[in-house]
Motif scaffolding. Structure first.
Motif, short mmCIF file in Angstrom:
data_model
loop_
_atom_site.label_atom_id
_atom_site.label_comp_id
_atom_site.label_asym_id
_atom_site.label_seq_id
_atom_site.Cartn_x
_atom_site.Cartn_y
_atom_site.Cartn_z
N GLY A 115 -4.74 -6.58 -2.39
CA GLY A 115 -4.16 -5.94 -3.17
C GLY A 115 -4.32 -6.01 -4.48
N GLY A 116 -3.89 -5.88 -4.82
CA GLY A 116 -3.58 -6.49 -7.17
C GLY A 116 -4.88 -6.87 -7.27
N GLY A 117 -6.14 -6.10 -7.82
CA GLY A 117 -7.47 -7.22 -8.56
C GLY A 117 -8.00 -6.10 -9.51
N GLU A 118 -7.12 -5.28 -9.91
CA GLU A 118 -8.12 -4.86 -10.83
C GLU A 118 -8.89 -4.65 -12.53
OE1 GLU A 118 -8.73 -1.37 -10.49
OE2 GLU A 118 -7.73 -0.75 -9.50
N GLU A 119 -9.72 -4.52 -13.11
CA GLU A 119 -11.37 -5.72 -14.25
C GLU A 119 -9.62 -6.13 -15.30
OE1 GLU A 119 -13.97 -6.74 -13.85
OE2 GLU A 119 -13.36 -5.92 -12.47
N GLU A 120 -8.05 -5.27 -15.27
CA GLU A 120 -7.82 -5.84 -16.22
C GLU A 120 -7.19 -7.10 -16.45
OE1 GLU A 120 -7.69 -1.01 -16.80
OE2 GLU A 120 -7.73 -2.34 -14.64
N ASN B 240 -9.56 -5.44 -3.65
CA ASN B 240 -9.08 -4.16 -4.60
C ASN B 240 -8.57 -3.10 -3.97
OD1 ASN B 240 -7.46 -4.04 -6.98
ND2 ASN B 240 -8.82 -2.43 -7.56
N VAL B 241 -6.94 -2.61 -3.61
CA VAL B 241 -6.12 -1.79 -3.20
C VAL B 241 -5.89 -0.71 -3.98
CG1 VAL B 241 -6.88 -2.61 -0.51
CG2 VAL B 241 -4.52 -2.40 -3.05
N VAL B 242 -6.04 0.56 -3.90
CA VAL B 242 -5.82 1.47 -4.58
C VAL B 242 -4.61 2.48 -3.73
CG1 VAL B 242 -7.02 1.69 -6.10
CG2 VAL B 242 -7.68 2.70 -4.69
N PRO B 243 -3.44 3.02 -4.91
CA PRO B 243 -2.99 4.53 -3.42
C PRO B 243 -3.33 5.51 -3.10
CG PRO B 243 -2.18 4.09 -5.91
CD PRO B 243 -2.98 2.92 -5.05
N ASP B 244 -4.46 5.47 -2.05
CA ASP B 244 -5.04 6.99 -1.76
C ASP B 244 -4.89 6.00 0.32
OD1 ASP B 244 -7.82 7.59 0.04
OD2 ASP B 244 -7.45 8.75 -2.37
N ASN B 245 -4.00 7.03 1.07
CA ASN B 245 -4.72 6.64 1.99
C ASN B 245 -6.17 6.14 3.07
OD1 ASN B 245 -2.34 6.79 1.52
ND2 ASN B 245 -1.22 8.64 3.80
N ASP B 246 -6.98 7.57 2.45
CA ASP B 246 -8.10 7.54 3.33
C ASP B 246 -9.08 6.09 3.02
OD1 ASP B 246 -7.67 9.47 4.28
OD2 ASP B 246 -9.07 10.71 2.99
N GLU B 247 -8.36 5.77 1.16
CA GLU B 247 -9.80 4.37 0.63
C GLU B 247 -8.61 3.60 2.04
OE1 GLU B 247 -11.91 2.34 -1.33
OE2 GLU B 247 -12.26 4.25 -0.68
#
Length: 362
Positions: free
Chosen positions: A288-293, A308-315
């Motif tokens: 889920g959300g695990g950004e460095e900030e 950490n996940v980002v809104p990119d289907n392939d990723e």
């Protein structure tokens, strides 16, 4: 100290109240239990549906309990719109609470004007407004209404008139602190670690667990993540299981989560939310959300367990596929997750931070 908490998001206020009581304070929680989640509360204030009869019953119930919402040292409201009624009525109740109690605080715990404004200004690489297309953010839902009258003016009024503002996520703190300075504070979400025993099972199989809020699937990105999870579960049936909890009460959600070992949280967040932290306290790994900030705001430099996940289907597909191929990597993250919650989100530690901030503004 006598404390009144009004409204509920994902058991935040009730969990905070449990810790405050253990620390010797007198606490009352007034809420609707966050709707279908049915979180615990001391005084129930529920709008059953949108019919005229239910709306009149809601107002009658509020009038019935108003006299009991006086004489508190601290009042905290869950959001600028902390009651299920028109903005003018909410403002009148806010003024009543401010007039008849010590200090009043605003929770920056969800989407509101300041968060919406910050998203639309492009302060985040991505958000629940989606990733920018040609430099412009497009709302996934109707959240841009916060940027318009009368919601905008109402939020500004509540923020300016309250004694302090507490943000529970990096994103919300980033939205309020440039405007309000020391009037705004970041305090992590509270998790009752005493009540949660690690229950994740690590036996060579990945047990994905995702909670779906029926009316917020697009907003939370769970629709996109569920699609990726189904593809991975179909491709790796021997090493994966997929467990889906859709719009179930909190106690049922907790029961369904037991035995799973990877919780899938929000796609567009920089920070783990209450559900993710509950899973982490249960010894689960979390994607889920695990950004460095987020880690920087906490001052955490070593233990960074969130995938950490980002809104990119392939990723997304790549991340979940890698996990399905290497289930042995999850247990270490699950153990680290529990330690992370104990260090940063233990409900009594969090309650002490609330008390320190409240006392600094009284």
């Amino acid at each position: 100290m006598k404390i009144l908490l009004i409204g509920e998001y994902s058991n935040l206020h009730w969990t905070l109240s449990e810790a405050l009581r253990q620390l010797g304070h007198d606490v009352t929680v007034v809420s609707d239990g966050c709707g279908w989640m049915d979180n615990r509360r001391d005084i129930d204030l529920t709008l059953k549906d949108s019919t005229l009869k239910s709306r009149l019953a809601y107002r009658a119930r509020l009038l019935e309990i108003l006299s009991r919402l006086r004489g508190y040292d601290v009042v905290q409201v869950i959001s600028p719109v902390f009651l299920r009624m028109g903005l003018s009525e909410v403002r009148r109740v806010f003024k009543y609470l401010k007039r008849n109690n010590g200090s009043i605080f605003l929770g920056a715990f969800g989407t509101d004007y300041y968060y919406t404004k910050t998203c639309l200004e492009g302060a985040f690489r991505y958000s629940d407004f989606g990733a920018p297309r040609n430099g412009v953010f497009e709302s996934l839902e109707d959240n841009t209404l916060w940027n318009e009258s009368p919601l905008k003016e109402h939020n500004i009024y509540i923020a300016e008139e309250c004694n302090g503002i507490i943000a529970c996520l990096y994103e919300y703190y980033r939205s309020y602190s440039p405007v309000f300075g020391e009037k705004a504070a970041y305090v992590p979400l509270p998790i009752n670690t005493d009540a949660i025993t690690p229950s994740a099972v690590y036996d060579g199989k990945v047990r994905f667990f995702i909670g779906i809020q029926k009316h917020k699937a697009r907003l939370k990105g769970s629709d996109i993540m569920l699609e990726a999870l189904r593809k991975v579960a179909d491709a790796y049936p021997a090493t994966t299981e997929l467990h889906v909890a859709e719009s179930v009460p909190y106690h049922e959600y907790s029961r369904m989560m037991r035995g799973c070992n990877l919780l899938i949280d929000q796609l567009y967040s920089y920070t783990p939310g209450m559900n993710a932290l509950q899973g982490m306290a249960s010894g689960m790994a979390v994607a889920g959300g695990g950004e460095e900030e987020m880690y920087a705001l906490l001052g955490e430099t070593e233990n960074k367990p969130v995938i950490n996940v980002v809104p990119d289907n392939d990723e997304l597909f790549r991340i979940f596929t890698d996990i399905a191929r290497h289930p042995e990597t999850l247990q270490e993250r699950g153990n680290a997750s529990r330690l992370f919650v104990e260090k940063h989100h233990d409900y009594k530690k969090v309650a002490e931070k609330y008390l320190a901030f409240w006392n600094s503004k009284i």
